[in-house]
Design a protein around this motif. Structure first.
Motif, PDB file in Angstrom:
ATOM      1  N   GLY A  42       0.945  -1.246  -0.037  1.00 13.87           N
ATOM      2  CA  GLY A  42       0.055   0.004  -0.112  1.00 13.87           C
ATOM      3  C   GLY A  42       0.915   1.424  -0.027  1.00 13.87           C
ATOM      4  N   ARG A  43       1.987   1.315   0.988  1.00 13.56           N
ATOM      5  CA  ARG A  43       2.722   2.389   0.700  1.00 13.56           C
ATOM      6  C   ARG A  43       3.443   2.399  -0.390  1.00 13.56           C
ATOM      7  NH1 ARG A  43       5.491   1.213   6.814  1.00 13.56           N
ATOM      8  NH2 ARG A  43       3.602   2.003   8.145  1.00 13.56           N
ATOM      9  N   LEU A  44       3.932   1.564  -1.117  1.00 16.15           N
ATOM     10  CA  LEU A  44       4.606   1.736  -2.445  1.00 16.15           C
ATOM     11  C   LEU A  44       3.813   2.032  -3.471  1.00 16.15           C
ATOM     12  CD1 LEU A  44       7.076  -1.167  -2.451  1.00 16.15           C
ATOM     13  CD2 LEU A  44       7.537   1.075  -1.846  1.00 16.15           C
ATOM     14  N   ALA A  45       2.456   1.779  -3.475  1.00 17.42           N
ATOM     15  CA  ALA A  45       1.463   2.225  -4.397  1.00 17.42           C
ATOM     16  C   ALA A  45       1.342   3.707  -4.385  1.00 17.42           C
ATOM     17  CB  ALA A  45       0.096   1.442  -4.358  1.00 17.42           C
ATOM     18  N   MET A  46       1.142   4.226  -2.798  1.00 20.83           N
ATOM     19  CA  MET A  46       0.947   5.460  -2.817  1.00 20.83           C
ATOM     20  C   MET A  46       2.270   6.318  -3.240  1.00 20.83           C
ATOM     21  SD  MET A  46      -0.835   5.730   0.854  1.00 20.83           S
ATOM     22  CE  MET A  46      -0.693   4.462   1.915  1.00 20.83           C
ATOM     23  N   LEU A  47       3.212   5.885  -2.913  1.00 15.52           N
ATOM     24  CA  LEU A  47       4.356   6.518  -3.470  1.00 15.52           C
ATOM     25  C   LEU A  47       4.599   6.591  -5.061  1.00 15.52           C
ATOM     26  CD1 LEU A  47       7.403   5.521  -1.177  1.00 15.52           C
ATOM     27  CD2 LEU A  47       6.271   7.657  -1.360  1.00 15.52           C
ATOM     28  N   GLY A  48       4.014   5.258  -5.835  1.00 17.94           N
ATOM     29  CA  GLY A  48       3.929   5.313  -7.146  1.00 17.94           C
ATOM     30  C   GLY A  48       2.979   6.127  -7.633  1.00 17.94           C
ATOM     31  N   LEU A  49       1.730   6.324  -7.026  1.00 14.75           N
ATOM     32  CA  LEU A  49       0.665   7.395  -7.601  1.00 14.75           C
ATOM     33  C   LEU A  49       1.214   8.906  -7.543  1.00 14.75           C
ATOM     34  CD1 LEU A  49      -2.075   7.265  -8.786  1.00 14.75           C
ATOM     35  CD2 LEU A  49      -3.048   7.553  -6.713  1.00 14.75           C
ATOM     36  N   VAL A  50       1.762   9.335  -6.494  1.00 13.15           N
ATOM     37  CA  VAL A  50       2.352  10.475  -6.397  1.00 13.15           C
ATOM     38  C   VAL A  50       3.724  10.648  -7.342  1.00 13.15           C
ATOM     39  CG1 VAL A  50       3.804  11.991  -4.834  1.00 13.15           C
ATOM     40  CG2 VAL A  50       1.890  10.819  -3.829  1.00 13.15           C
ATOM     41  N   ALA A  51       4.472   9.816  -7.465  1.00 15.76           N
ATOM     42  CA  ALA A  51       5.537   9.823  -8.343  1.00 15.76           C
ATOM     43  C   ALA A  51       4.961   9.812  -9.956  1.00 15.76           C
ATOM     44  CB  ALA A  51       6.525   8.636  -8.393  1.00 15.76           C
ATOM     45  N   LEU A  52       4.038   9.362 -10.257  1.00 13.79           N
ATOM     46  CA  LEU A  52       3.448   9.165 -11.614  1.00 13.79           C
ATOM     47  C   LEU A  52       2.793  10.944 -11.740  1.00 13.79           C
ATOM     48  CD1 LEU A  52       2.241   8.066 -14.051  1.00 13.79           C
ATOM     49  CD2 LEU A  52       0.156   7.468 -12.689  1.00 13.79           C
ATOM     50  N   ALA A  53       2.032  11.317 -10.650  1.00 14.35           N
ATOM     51  CA  ALA A  53       1.553  12.689 -11.027  1.00 14.35           C
ATOM     52  C   ALA A  53       2.705  13.659 -11.077  1.00 14.35           C
ATOM     53  CB  ALA A  53       0.514  12.934  -9.605  1.00 14.35           C
ATOM     54  N   PHE A  54       3.500  13.503 -10.323  1.00 10.79           N
ATOM     55  CA  PHE A  54       4.700  14.544 -10.345  1.00 10.79           C
ATOM     56  C   PHE A  54       5.487  14.596 -11.504  1.00 10.79           C
ATOM     57  CE2 PHE A  54       9.008  15.871  -9.449  1.00 10.79           C
ATOM     58  CZ  PHE A  54       8.757  17.215  -8.986  1.00 10.79           C
ATOM     59  N   THR A  55       5.799  13.235 -11.908  1.00 10.60           N
ATOM     60  CA  THR A  55       6.353  13.174 -13.279  1.00 10.60           C
ATOM     61  C   THR A  55       5.640  13.547 -14.600  1.00 10.60           C
ATOM     62  OG1 THR A  55       7.658  11.158 -12.441  1.00 10.60           O
ATOM     63  CG2 THR A  55       7.635  11.400 -14.928  1.00 10.60           C
ATOM     64  N   GLU A  56       4.183  13.366 -14.571  1.00 11.63           N
ATOM     65  CA  GLU A  56       3.409  13.909 -15.686  1.00 11.63           C
ATOM     66  C   GLU A  56       3.277  15.507 -15.697  1.00 11.63           C
ATOM     67  OE1 GLU A  56      -0.107  11.967 -15.271  1.00 11.63           O
ATOM     68  OE2 GLU A  56       0.672  10.158 -16.285  1.00 11.63           O
ATOM     69  N   TYR A  57       3.166  16.051 -14.296  1.00 16.61           N
ATOM     70  CA  TYR A  57       3.371  17.503 -14.150  1.00 16.61           C
ATOM     71  C   TYR A  57       4.501  17.986 -14.559  1.00 16.61           C
ATOM     72  CZ  TYR A  57       3.042  21.836 -11.765  1.00 16.61           C
ATOM     73  OH  TYR A  57       2.967  23.294 -11.752  1.00 16.61           O
ATOM     74  N   VAL A  58       5.672  17.331 -14.422  1.00 17.33           N
ATOM     75  CA  VAL A  58       7.002  18.075 -14.695  1.00 17.33           C
ATOM     76  C   VAL A  58       7.229  18.139 -16.216  1.00 17.33           C
ATOM     77  CG1 VAL A  58       9.433  17.812 -14.480  1.00 17.33           C
ATOM     78  CG2 VAL A  58       8.026  17.976 -12.518  1.00 17.33           C
ATOM     79  N   LYS A  59       6.895  16.835 -16.788  1.00 19.88           N
ATOM     80  CA  LYS A  59       7.009  16.281 -18.051  1.00 19.88           C
ATOM     81  C   LYS A  59       5.631  17.298 -18.857  1.00 19.88           C
ATOM     82  CE  LYS A  59       7.494  12.279 -21.417  1.00 19.88           C
ATOM     83  NZ  LYS A  59       7.190  11.023 -21.546  1.00 19.88           N
ATOM     84  N   GLY A  60       4.961  17.281 -18.281  1.00 23.04           N
ATOM     85  CA  GLY A  60       3.813  18.103 -19.372  1.00 23.04           C
ATOM     86  C   GLY A  60       2.876  17.176 -20.197  1.00 23.04           C
TER      87      GLY A  60
END
Length: 90
Positions: free
Chosen positions: A68-86
Motif C-alpha cells: 500500500g505504501r509503495l502504491a501511494m508513492l507510485g501514484l504521487v511519483a506518476l502525478a509529479f512526473t506527468e506534471y513536470v513532463k507536461g
C-alpha cells in the motif's frame, strides 16, 4: 493499490495522463470506489477477523502495508512526473 494500477492502465490504453483522468469524471469513480472498498474491508473486522490472525507465508499484514505504501508513492511519483513532463508518462 487499485487506483495506481487503474491510472497506469487507463494511461496505457487511452493515452490520458492522471490529471486528464481526474478532470474527465474520475472524482466520482474515485469516491465511489473508495467507499465500496472501505465498507468491504470492514466486513471481516465486524466478524472478528484481524489481518494479523490471517497472516502467513508471503501474504502477511506487513507485506500488505508495504504494498500500500509503495502504491501511494507510485501514484504521487506518476502525478509529479506527468506534471513536470507536461504529458503522459508513456
Amino acid at each position: 493499490m487499485i487506483g495506481f494500477v487503474a491510472a497506469i492502465a487507463v494511461e496505457l490504453s487511452k493515452g490520458q495522463d492522471l490529471f486528464a483522468q481526474i478532470s474527465e469524471g474520475g472524482i466520482p469513480w474515485f469516491i465511489g470506489t473508495s467507499i465500496l472498498l472501505s465498507i468491504a474491508s470492514l466486513v471481516p473486522l465486524f466478524q472478528g477477523v484481524t489481518a494479523e490472525s490471517k497472516s502467513d507465508g508471503l501474504m502477511t499484514s506487513d507485506a500488505e502495508l508495504w504494498n500500500g505504501r509503495l502504491a501511494m508513492l507510485g501514484l504521487v511519483a506518476l502525478a509529479f512526473t506527468e506534471y513536470v513532463k507536461g504529458g503522459t508518462l508513456v
